[in-house]
Design an enzyme around this catalytic site. Structure first.
Site, PDB file in Angstrom:
ATOM      1  N   LEU A  25      -2.731   9.185  -6.607  1.00  0.00           N
ATOM      2  CA  LEU A  25      -3.803   8.353  -6.049  1.00  0.00           C
ATOM      3  C   LEU A  25      -3.198   7.225  -5.231  1.00  0.00           C
ATOM      4  O   LEU A  25      -2.789   6.200  -5.778  1.00  0.00           O
ATOM      5  CB  LEU A  25      -4.679   7.794  -7.169  1.00  0.00           C
ATOM      6  CG  LEU A  25      -6.119   7.700  -6.702  1.00  0.00           C
ATOM      7  CD1 LEU A  25      -6.761   9.079  -6.633  1.00  0.00           C
ATOM      8  CD2 LEU A  25      -6.903   6.826  -7.628  1.00  0.00           C
ATOM      9  N   ASP A  26      -3.137   7.452  -3.936  1.00  0.00           N
ATOM     10  CA  ASP A  26      -2.538   6.480  -3.040  1.00  0.00           C
ATOM     11  C   ASP A  26      -3.597   5.450  -2.638  1.00  0.00           C
ATOM     12  O   ASP A  26      -4.733   5.804  -2.361  1.00  0.00           O
ATOM     13  CB  ASP A  26      -2.015   7.221  -1.807  1.00  0.00           C
ATOM     14  CG  ASP A  26      -1.297   6.288  -0.876  1.00  0.00           C
ATOM     15  OD1 ASP A  26      -0.260   5.742  -1.294  1.00  0.00           O
ATOM     16  OD2 ASP A  26      -1.775   6.090   0.247  1.00  0.00           O
ATOM     17  N   ASP A  79       1.817  12.077  -4.852  1.00  0.00           N
ATOM     18  CA  ASP A  79       1.313  10.731  -5.134  1.00  0.00           C
ATOM     19  C   ASP A  79      -0.142  10.956  -5.522  1.00  0.00           C
ATOM     20  O   ASP A  79      -0.983  11.242  -4.668  1.00  0.00           O
ATOM     21  CB  ASP A  79       1.436   9.853  -3.875  1.00  0.00           C
ATOM     22  CG  ASP A  79       0.949   8.430  -4.139  1.00  0.00           C
ATOM     23  OD1 ASP A  79       0.407   8.181  -5.230  1.00  0.00           O
ATOM     24  OD2 ASP A  79       1.120   7.577  -3.250  1.00  0.00           O
ATOM     25  N   ASP A 133      -5.592   6.367 -11.386  1.00  0.00           N
ATOM     26  CA  ASP A 133      -4.223   6.858 -11.147  1.00  0.00           C
ATOM     27  C   ASP A 133      -3.849   7.843 -12.252  1.00  0.00           C
ATOM     28  O   ASP A 133      -3.319   8.926 -12.005  1.00  0.00           O
ATOM     29  CB  ASP A 133      -3.200   5.709 -11.246  1.00  0.00           C
ATOM     30  CG  ASP A 133      -3.119   4.843 -10.006  1.00  0.00           C
ATOM     31  OD1 ASP A 133      -3.226   5.383  -8.911  1.00  0.00           O
ATOM     32  OD2 ASP A 133      -2.933   3.620 -10.161  1.00  0.00           O
ATOM     33  N   ASP A 164       4.268  -0.842  -9.641  1.00  0.00           N
ATOM     34  CA  ASP A 164       2.891  -1.171  -9.275  1.00  0.00           C
ATOM     35  C   ASP A 164       2.000  -1.083 -10.514  1.00  0.00           C
ATOM     36  O   ASP A 164       2.253  -0.288 -11.419  1.00  0.00           O
ATOM     37  CB  ASP A 164       2.342  -0.170  -8.234  1.00  0.00           C
ATOM     38  CG  ASP A 164       3.258  -0.044  -7.031  1.00  0.00           C
ATOM     39  OD1 ASP A 164       3.815  -1.069  -6.623  1.00  0.00           O
ATOM     40  OD2 ASP A 164       3.418   1.087  -6.526  1.00  0.00           O
ATOM     41  N   GLU A 172       5.231   9.785   0.071  1.00  0.00           N
ATOM     42  CA  GLU A 172       4.317   9.310   1.117  1.00  0.00           C
ATOM     43  C   GLU A 172       4.850   9.640   2.518  1.00  0.00           C
ATOM     44  O   GLU A 172       4.207  10.356   3.283  1.00  0.00           O
ATOM     45  CB  GLU A 172       4.106   7.787   0.972  1.00  0.00           C
ATOM     46  CG  GLU A 172       3.378   7.416  -0.314  1.00  0.00           C
ATOM     47  CD  GLU A 172       3.391   5.915  -0.614  1.00  0.00           C
ATOM     48  OE1 GLU A 172       4.452   5.272  -0.507  1.00  0.00           O
ATOM     49  OE2 GLU A 172       2.324   5.382  -0.971  1.00  0.00           O
ATOM     50  N   GLU A 178       4.690  10.121  -8.186  1.00  0.00           N
ATOM     51  CA  GLU A 178       4.948   8.715  -7.912  1.00  0.00           C
ATOM     52  C   GLU A 178       4.727   7.872  -9.173  1.00  0.00           C
ATOM     53  O   GLU A 178       5.297   6.799  -9.333  1.00  0.00           O
ATOM     54  CB  GLU A 178       4.008   8.252  -6.795  1.00  0.00           C
ATOM     55  CG  GLU A 178       4.433   6.983  -6.125  1.00  0.00           C
ATOM     56  CD  GLU A 178       3.399   5.896  -6.262  1.00  0.00           C
ATOM     57  OE1 GLU A 178       3.781   4.744  -6.511  1.00  0.00           O
ATOM     58  OE2 GLU A 178       2.197   6.207  -6.141  1.00  0.00           O
ATOM     59  N   GLU A 179       3.913   8.377 -10.081  1.00  0.00           N
ATOM     60  CA  GLU A 179       3.595   7.630 -11.305  1.00  0.00           C
ATOM     61  C   GLU A 179       4.645   7.783 -12.400  1.00  0.00           C
ATOM     62  O   GLU A 179       4.589   7.072 -13.399  1.00  0.00           O
ATOM     63  CB  GLU A 179       2.236   8.086 -11.859  1.00  0.00           C
ATOM     64  CG  GLU A 179       1.055   7.759 -10.964  1.00  0.00           C
ATOM     65  CD  GLU A 179       0.898   6.261 -10.710  1.00  0.00           C
ATOM     66  OE1 GLU A 179       1.244   5.462 -11.592  1.00  0.00           O
ATOM     67  OE2 GLU A 179       0.471   5.905  -9.604  1.00  0.00           O
TER      68      GLU A 179
HETATM   69  P1  AFP Z   1      -1.230   0.907  -3.790  1.00  0.00           P
HETATM   70  O1  AFP Z   1      -1.443   2.336  -4.253  1.00  0.00           O
HETATM   71  O2  AFP Z   1      -0.455   0.079  -4.762  1.00  0.00           O
HETATM   72  O3  AFP Z   1      -2.513   0.252  -3.342  1.00  0.00           O
HETATM   73  O4  AFP Z   1      -0.292   1.012  -2.533  1.00  0.00           O
HETATM   74  C1  AFP Z   1      -0.733   1.698  -1.428  1.00  0.00           C
HETATM   75  C2  AFP Z   1       0.360   1.831  -0.431  1.00  0.00           C
HETATM   76  O5  AFP Z   1       1.493   2.435  -0.990  1.00  0.00           O
HETATM   77  C3  AFP Z   1      -0.088   2.585   0.812  1.00  0.00           C
HETATM   78  O6  AFP Z   1      -1.147   3.441   0.597  1.00  0.00           O
HETATM   79  C4  AFP Z   1      -0.470   1.504   1.785  1.00  0.00           C
HETATM   80  O7  AFP Z   1      -0.274   1.863   3.115  1.00  0.00           O
HETATM   81  C5  AFP Z   1       0.423   0.362   1.395  1.00  0.00           C
HETATM   82  O8  AFP Z   1       0.739   0.547   0.021  1.00  0.00           O
HETATM   83  C6  AFP Z   1      -0.241  -0.970   1.559  1.00  0.00           C
HETATM   84  O9  AFP Z   1       0.648  -1.952   1.197  1.00  0.00           O
HETATM   85  P2  AFP Z   1       0.342  -3.506   1.468  1.00  0.00           P
HETATM   86  O10 AFP Z   1      -0.720  -3.912   0.509  1.00  0.00           O
HETATM   87  O11 AFP Z   1       1.657  -4.189   1.204  1.00  0.00           O
HETATM   88  O12 AFP Z   1      -0.072  -3.648   2.902  1.00  0.00           O
END
Ligand code: AFP
Length: 345
Positions: free
Chosen positions: A123-124, A121, A76, A70, A285, A99-100
């Site tokens: 910064l999710d 994680d 992050d 990602d 997660e 996660e990073e």
């Molecule tokens: P990011 O941190 O790359 O925005 O991903 C967030 C995540 O891991 C989680 O928090 C969300 O539920 C999911 O991805 C969203 O994924 P989609 O964009 O594929 O729906």
């Protein structure tokens, strides 16, 4: 006006709450208590930066991809560094994994004696950072199981049912920290005016059945026909089974799961033809959030197995995920295994 000024009957800071919890475990050394308190400190630092993100040079990409491929955002990197800094020198943690980061994060030699393992994680939901939508931090704590002096990969690859504690911080309209040590779930709201997390949601229990389903439906062309049938079914009208259900999807798992915890309902990230294991990481997660939801009376599976029973084989392993109110999760499982009358054979 701060919560302290309003004057609740009993002001419970996160420190006091964690200490009260420790008192229920007569042989506790206090290390876990302090570790949770260190995490609360890191959460306050990150929250402070998130709140003024538009005003300082912290929005946007850091210019690299992380271990999961990602895009890495500046926030992050900031969150990742501060969690490490808040915990690396305490002597309470033997090893960390983020996660990073591609591999385990060793602890500096002189502080390496800790008996706990921290996975996080930082910064999710980072794709939501630049538009000021809710984001979060997730953490999972295990006991060190390896024999040597330093923590190892083996310590990080433990199934979720062995977690000692897990929690998340939601940076939303207010900042909340929600955690469990396996004795129920408690939620705290940050009162920024006094810099304290105060108990706002004691003993959270989630509804047995909800009215909301949460999934990224743009992936539906890649889903299994039974998964598609379930989402079509929840959108049909039928009063006795409380349909149609409402759709909500933020795209920050912490925010979507927090809503599910409070209002009930179902959060899903299924596998698909494109990504058979979905997108979400088991250790950073799925597992910690599954521990919290189970402790609040909910259910979390990969469609077949309890998430907390999955034996991880690598740090960044992904898993399909169905979590939320017990009855809603059982319902989608019955579609996935073909037992529901409306599910394709
Ligand atoms: P990011 O941190 O790359 O925005 O991903 C967030 C995540 O891991 C989680 O928090 C969300 O539920 C999911 O991805 C969203 O994924 P989609 O964009 O594929 O729906």
């Amino acid at each position: 006006m701060s919560a302290a000024e309003i004057g609740p009957a009993k002001l419970v800071t996160i420190e006091r709450h964690i200490l009260d919890e420790q008192a229920k475990a007569p042989h506790a050394s206090g290390d876990l208590t302090n570790l949770l308190y260190d995490l609360a400190l890191a959460a306050k630092i990150i929250s402070c930066q998130v709140n003024k993100a538009g005003l300082c040079d912290i929005l946007g990409r850091a210019g690299a991809a992380n271990a999961s491929g990602d895009d890495v955002k500046k926030l992050d990197v900031f969150a990742d560094r501060w969690i490490f800094r808040a915990l690396d020198h305490t002597g309470r943690v033997a090893v960390m994994a983020s996660e990073e980061a591609e591999s385990i994060i060793p602890i500096p030699e002189k502080f390496r004696c800790g008996k706990y393992v921290l996975l996080f994680d930082p910064l999710d939901g980072s794709s939501n950072i630049d538009c000021n939508a809710p984001i979060g931090t997730i953490f999972s704590i295990h006991k060190k199981i390896s024999q040597g002096e330093r923590g190892t990969l083996e310590d990080c690859l433990q199934p979720g049912h062995r977690q000692i504690a897990a929690g998340y911080v939601l940076y939303g309209a207010s900042t909340m920290l929600v955690y469990t040590t396996g004795n129920g779930v408690s939620g705290f709201t940050l009162d920024a005016s006094i810099g304290e997390f105060l108990l706002s949601h004691p003993n959270i229990r989630m509804p047995e059945r909800g009215k909301i389903f949460s999934v990224n439906e743009s992936n539906s062309i890649y889903w299994d026909p039974r998964m598609r049938a379930y989402v079509d079914w929840v959108k049909q009208e039928d009063k006795p089974t409380q349909r149609p259900r409402q759709a909500r999807y933020i795209g920050s798992m912490v925010a979507d799961v927090h809503r599910t915890l409070i209002y009930g309902g179902l959060f899903m990230y299924p596998g698909s033809r494109k990504d058979p294991c979905g997108k979400l990481r088991l250790l950073y997660e799925a597992s910690p959030l599954a521990f919290i939801l189970e402790q609040a009376g909910g259910r979390a599976t990969d469609g077949r197995r309890r998430v907390l029973d999955i034996e991880p084989s690598s740090l960044h392993e992904r898993t399909p995920l169905f979590m939320g109110s017990r009855e809603d999760v059982l319902e989608v499982e019955s579609f996935l295994n073909g037992e529901h009358p409306a599910s394709p054979r």
